[in-house]
Write a protein that holds these residues in place. Structure first.
Motif, short mmCIF file in Angstrom:
data_model
loop_
_atom_site.label_atom_id
_atom_site.label_comp_id
_atom_site.label_asym_id
_atom_site.label_seq_id
_atom_site.Cartn_x
_atom_site.Cartn_y
_atom_site.Cartn_z
N TRP A 169 -2.61 0.67 2.04
CA TRP A 169 -3.53 0.53 0.91
C TRP A 169 -4.12 -0.87 0.94
CZ3 TRP A 169 1.72 0.56 0.75
CH2 TRP A 169 2.36 -0.57 0.20
N GLU B 245 -3.23 4.20 -17.36
CA GLU B 245 -2.66 2.85 -17.33
C GLU B 245 -1.21 2.87 -16.87
OE1 GLU B 245 -2.36 -1.30 -17.85
OE2 GLU B 245 -4.10 0.02 -17.76
N GLY C 244 0.06 5.11 -14.89
CA GLY C 244 0.19 5.68 -13.55
C GLY C 244 0.56 7.15 -13.53
N GLY D 205 -4.26 -3.98 -4.18
CA GLY D 205 -4.74 -2.78 -4.87
C GLY D 205 -3.65 -1.81 -5.26
N LEU D 206 -2.40 -2.27 -5.38
CA LEU D 206 -1.30 -1.38 -5.72
C LEU D 206 -1.26 -1.16 -7.24
CD1 LEU D 206 1.01 0.25 -4.55
CD2 LEU D 206 2.49 -1.75 -4.81
N THR D 207 -1.94 -0.12 -7.68
CA THR D 207 -1.99 0.22 -9.11
C THR D 207 -0.70 0.93 -9.52
OG1 THR D 207 -2.96 2.38 -8.66
CG2 THR D 207 -4.49 0.52 -8.91
N PRO D 208 -0.47 1.07 -10.84
CA PRO D 208 0.70 1.84 -11.27
C PRO D 208 0.72 3.26 -10.70
CG PRO D 208 -0.18 0.59 -13.12
CD PRO D 208 -1.16 0.43 -11.99
N LEU D 209 -0.47 3.89 -10.60
CA LEU D 209 -0.52 5.24 -10.04
C LEU D 209 -0.11 5.23 -8.57
CD1 LEU D 209 -1.17 8.22 -10.06
CD2 LEU D 209 -3.60 7.65 -9.79
N LEU D 210 -0.66 4.31 -7.77
CA LEU D 210 -0.30 4.25 -6.36
C LEU D 210 1.18 3.93 -6.18
CD1 LEU D 210 -3.26 2.52 -4.49
CD2 LEU D 210 -2.70 4.94 -4.68
N ARG D 211 1.73 3.11 -7.06
CA ARG D 211 3.15 2.78 -6.97
C ARG D 211 4.00 4.04 -7.14
NH1 ARG D 211 5.21 -2.18 -7.26
NH2 ARG D 211 3.29 -2.98 -8.18
N GLY E 172 -5.06 10.36 -13.32
CA GLY E 172 -6.15 9.73 -12.57
C GLY E 172 -6.48 10.52 -11.31
N ASP F 101 -7.92 5.53 -1.40
CA ASP F 101 -6.99 4.71 -2.17
C ASP F 101 -5.69 4.48 -1.41
OD1 ASP F 101 -8.61 4.64 -4.62
OD2 ASP F 101 -8.19 6.79 -4.70
#
Length: 324
Positions: free
Chosen positions: A297, A103, A105, A301-307, A108, A159
Motif C-alpha cells: 500500500w 472512520e 474502518g 496511506g494505512l487507513t483504519p479500513l486498510l488496517r 467504505g 488501495d
C-alpha cells in the motif's frame, strides 16, 4: 446541522435554512400533540421548544400546527411535512452512522489488486472473511501483475495490492502475508517426473527451462536464476506469468519453476515436483518457503479500513503477517 431547501416561484428565491433540532422538535410535538409533553421528551422547557417550531414554520413558509385551547393538531401542511421530517432525520442519522463506520474502518470501498496465482490460496478466503466481518465494505477487484499493481497504487487506482517483491520502499509499505515452497513444473513423461525426493540444481543440467522476463517478471526470474546458479540448464523461453509457463510446460517446451500453489490451477500434462531448499536472498527469508506474497500500500496511506483488511488478509493466508 442545517438542511437547505430552495422554493422556486418563477425563478429561485433566497434559500431559507432549517435545522435538524427544529425538525426534531416538530416531530416531538406532532407525535405528542402537546407542547408540554414534547418539551419534557426533548429535555427542554416549553418556551424554547415553541420558538424552535415557530422558526421551522417560518423557514418552511407554511403553518404546520394548529394551536388552540383544546390542544394541538397538525395542519394539512404539517401532516405532509411530518413524513418528510421522518425521512430527513433518518437520512441524517444513517449518514452519521455511515461516516462513523468509515472512520472506524468498518465501511467504505477498497480497490484490491491481485495476481492470478495469489488468488489461488488467499483471495477466495479473504473475500469470504470480508463478507462475514465487514459486510459494509465494497471490494473492487483488479487482476494485475505485480508491476502494474505498483503503478496502480502510485496513480491512486488501487488501495491495496497482493503482489511479489521487490518494491520501492520509499513510496510503498509492504507486509509479508504468505510464504510457500518453489516447485518444478515438468511435463508428464519427462525423466524428472519420476525422480524420488526433492530435485536439486544439478538435476536440471542440459534441460530446457522456461524462464521469466528479467524486468516484467523480475521476482520469479530471480528465484529461478538463484536456484539454477550452479547448473548447466538452458533457458530457452522468457514469459511474464506463471500460468503461461505452465501452459508451455504442458506443451512439452521445457520445465519451469513455479510457486507450490500453482498446482491448484490443475493444468493437464504437468507434474509438480518439490525442490531442495533455496538459499535466502535476505536474512529473514525461509529457504524451505522462498516464494513470498506481500500486501502493499502507499506509504502513509494505512487507513483504519486498510488496517482491518490487512488483518483479514493475514487470516486468509493462514498465518501471522510478517513485516517486511
Amino acid at each position: 446541522m442545517p438542511v437547505q431547501r430552495l422554493i422556486g416561484m418563477a425563478g429561485y428565491l433566497p434559500c431559507m435554512s432549517i435545522t435538524l433540532d427544529q425538525v426534531r422538535c416538530f416531530i416531538a410535538v406532532a407525535e405528542e400533540l402537546h407542547f408540554g409533553r414534547a418539551a419534557e421528551r426533548m429535555q427542554m422547557t416549553q418556551p424554547p421548544l415553541s420558538r424552535q417550531v415557530q422558526k421551522l414554520e417560518r423557514g418552511v413558509g407554511a403553518r404546520l400546527l394548529e394551536r388552540g385551547s383544546r390542544g394541538v393538531s397538525l395542519t394539512a401542511a404539517g401532516t405532509a411535512f411530518l413524513d418528510d421530517a421522518y425521512r430527513m432525520v433518518a437520512t441524517v442519522e444513517a449518514s452519521v452512522a455511515h461516516a462513523r463506520r468509515v472512520e472506524g474502518g468498518s465501511a467504505g470501498t477498497v480497490h484490491l489488486g491481485f495476481t492470478a496465482v495469489s488468488a489461488i490460496g488467499v483471495l477466495g478466503p479473504l473475500l469470504g472473511l470480508l463478507e462475514q466481518d465487514l459486510p459494509d465494505v465494497e471490494v473492487v477487484l483488479h487482476e494485475r501483475v505485480s508491476g502494474a499493481q505498483v503503478e496502480g497504487l502510485r496513480r491512486g487506482e488501487l488501495d491495496l495490492g497482493l503482489a511479489r517483491p521487490p518494491f520501492d520502499t520509499g513510496a510503498l509499505s509492504s507486509r509479508v502475508v504468505a510464504r510457500e515452497p518453489l516447485h518444478a513444473a515438468v511435463p508428464v513423461g519427462h525423466r524428472l517426473a519420476g525422480v524420488e525426493g526433492p530435485l536439486g540444481p544439478e538435476d536440471f543440467d542440459a534441460q530446457a527451462v522456461i524462464g521469466y522476463h528479467p524486468t516484467q517478471a523480475r521476482y520469479f526470474h530471480e528465484l529461478s536464476v538463484r536456484f539454477l546458479l550452479n547448473s548447466q540448464a538452458r533457458t530457452e523461453q522468457h514469459v511474464q506469468q506463471v500460468l503461461t509457463a505452465l501452459l508451455l510446460v504442458a506443451a512439452g517446451q521445457g520445465v519451469a519453476f513455479v510457486p507450490a500453489s500453482a498446482a491448484a490451477l490443475g493444468v493437464a500434462g504437468v507434474v509438480h515436483k518439490p525442490l531442495v531448499d533455496l538459499a535466502g536472498a535476505h536474512a529473514d527469508s525461509d529457504p524451505a518457503r522462498p516464494v513470498e506474497l506481500h500486501a502493499i500500500w502507499s506509504r502513509g496511506g494505512l487507513t483504519p479500513l486498510l488496517r482491518r483488511i490487512l488483518h483479514l488478509v493475514q487470516q486468509a493466508a493462514g498465518g501471522d503477517a510478517v513485516r517486511a
